[in-house]
Design an enzyme around this catalytic site. Structure first.
Site, short mmCIF file in Angstrom:
data_model
loop_
_atom_site.label_atom_id
_atom_site.label_comp_id
_atom_site.label_asym_id
_atom_site.label_seq_id
_atom_site.Cartn_x
_atom_site.Cartn_y
_atom_site.Cartn_z
CE LYS A 43 -33.71 51.97 -12.43
NZ LYS A 43 -33.16 50.60 -13.63
CB SER A 257 -27.52 51.01 -5.98
OG SER A 257 -27.71 51.89 -6.18
#
Lengths: 315, 91
Positions: A43, A257
């Protein structure tokens, strides 16, 4: 490598082979280690691009307040960038996220407003939109609809992967805001005819899907299904199993994830083997496992770990 | 031919509270028609009047999104598992 400041070191992450999990010399898996970014997740790319874009467009100036709905990683990345540039950051985050994420956000100077667990990130988005309407002077970057999010990957992640793996046949990443897949996927499609772009979407426990009605559902504005070849839903058991395999077999300690993404990548690898085709499959390691230790993901049996994740936003 | 269908909490009012129901059909459209005969009202929550999957409904056959398998024309085989979920945000 030397950089003028921390934010200048975002990106240019290693692409490493998985000699033990790759099924054959002709069908190989490659991990893009995004935990090597400054705050430890993919991110950082989107956060930096969204801030720079807002500055260029003149909607962010010194002393501004930035608002963002986030389940954690984007908030942490934004907090790092905002602090260095002198912006105040308010994150709206679902209450069913790990304690590490809260502590990291606070450490980097962000303020947190919690949204209810039921409804997951949908609720965080709804709360943030309400706050943005009440505070017109706050700047909501809105990662789900901000083209700079996908553009970061179009300009960096895509070119980096292609330079390191010119023979790439598949790209596999997680589907959240869809920014990684849209940006990287578009770039790779333009340069590699016939490439497969595969999405792995985490499937959470029922609490997260606890909407009051279907019309409260959410599809990110960035999402363009024509970029994708296929999209898979991966449950916590498969995600946990693969997360553990990745550290046991290859030494890569990743978040949960990433296990879901690896699961989808391995399915593509098995298919290539079945069809007798060559494959070079690159996938994203979104972050390291540190932030998820308290979830119990890495301790005890898989069944215990799965039970511990119930109701958690683990991706 | 039997297919197991996982129903999300939000749609269980149509299945008498059942989390998993059985249905049949060689395509997803045929499966939804079959389910409608026992779970009246369910089909309208999944498929729009125009005959498309509802924007905020995701349907998976053996964990693969049906929108990449032909949508309502996606083929089903005996023993397949179908999962219906509302679209939610990530990130």
């Amino acid at each position: 490598m030397r950089f003028d400041s921390l934010v200048d070191s975002v990106g240019r992450t290693p692409l490493v082979g998985l000699p033990r999990l790759s099924p054959s010399p002709d069908v190989r898996l490659w991990a893009k280690l995004e935990q090597n970014n400054p705050t430890g997740s993919v991110k950082d790319r989107a956060a930096l691009w969204m801030i720079q874009d807002a500055e260029k467009r003149g909607i962010l100036s010194p002393g501004a307040t930035v608002l963002e709905p986030t389940s954690g990683n984007t908030g942490i990345s934004l907090a790092m960038v905002c602090r260095q540039r002198g912006y105040r950051l308010i994150c709206v985050m679902p209450e069913n996220t790990s304690v590490e994420r809260r502590q990291l956000l606070t450490m980097w100077g962000a303020e947190i407003i919690f949204s209810p667990a039921a409804g997951g990130s949908n609720e965080a988005v709804a709360v943030a939109k309400r706050l943005a309407a009440e505070h017109p002077d706050w700047v909501m970057l809105y990662q789900y609809g901000n083209q700079a999010n996908a553009q970061a990957h179009y300009e960096t992640t895509g070119p980096e992967i292609l330079a390191d793996l010119p023979g790439i046949t598949h790209f596999v990443a997680g589907l959240g805001t869809t920014g990684t897949l849209m940006g990287t996927g578009r770039y790779l499609r333009e340069h590699v005819p016939g490439i497969s772009i595969i999405a792995a979407e985490p499937r959470y426990g029922e609490l997260v899907y606890g909407l009051r009605n279907i019309d409260e559902g959410f599809v990110p504005e960035l999402y363009d299904p024509s970029v994708l070849t296929a999209r898979y839903s991966v449950g916590p058991k498969d995600a946990l199993r693969r997360t553990r395999e990745l550290v046991a077999e290859e030494g890569i300690f990743a978040g949960i994830s990433t296990g879901a993404i690896l699961h989808a990548a391995l399915a593509q690898a098995e298919r290539a083997v079945r069809e007798g085709k060559r494959a070079d499959i690159a996938f994203i390691v979104c972050d390291g496992g540190w932030k998820y230790l308290s979830t119990g993901a890495y301790a005890g049996t898989l069944e215990e770990a799965e039970a511990a994740l119930e109701g958690q936003l683990w991706a | 031919m039997a297919v197991q269908v996982r129903v999300p909490t939000i749609l269980r009012s149509y299945t008498g509270g059942a989390k998993v129901v059985e249905g049949g059909g060689d395509t997803l459209a045929a499966l939804f028609d079959d389910l409608e005969t026992r779970h009246s009202g369910l089909r309208a929550r999944l498929v729009t009047d125009a005959g498309d999957l509802h924007r905020f409904v995701n349907v998976y056959i053996n964990d693969e999104d049906v929108r990449f398998l032909g949508g309502l024309d996606a083929k089903l085989s005996d023993g397949d598992s179908v999962t219906i979920l509302p679209a939610v945000a990530g990130g």
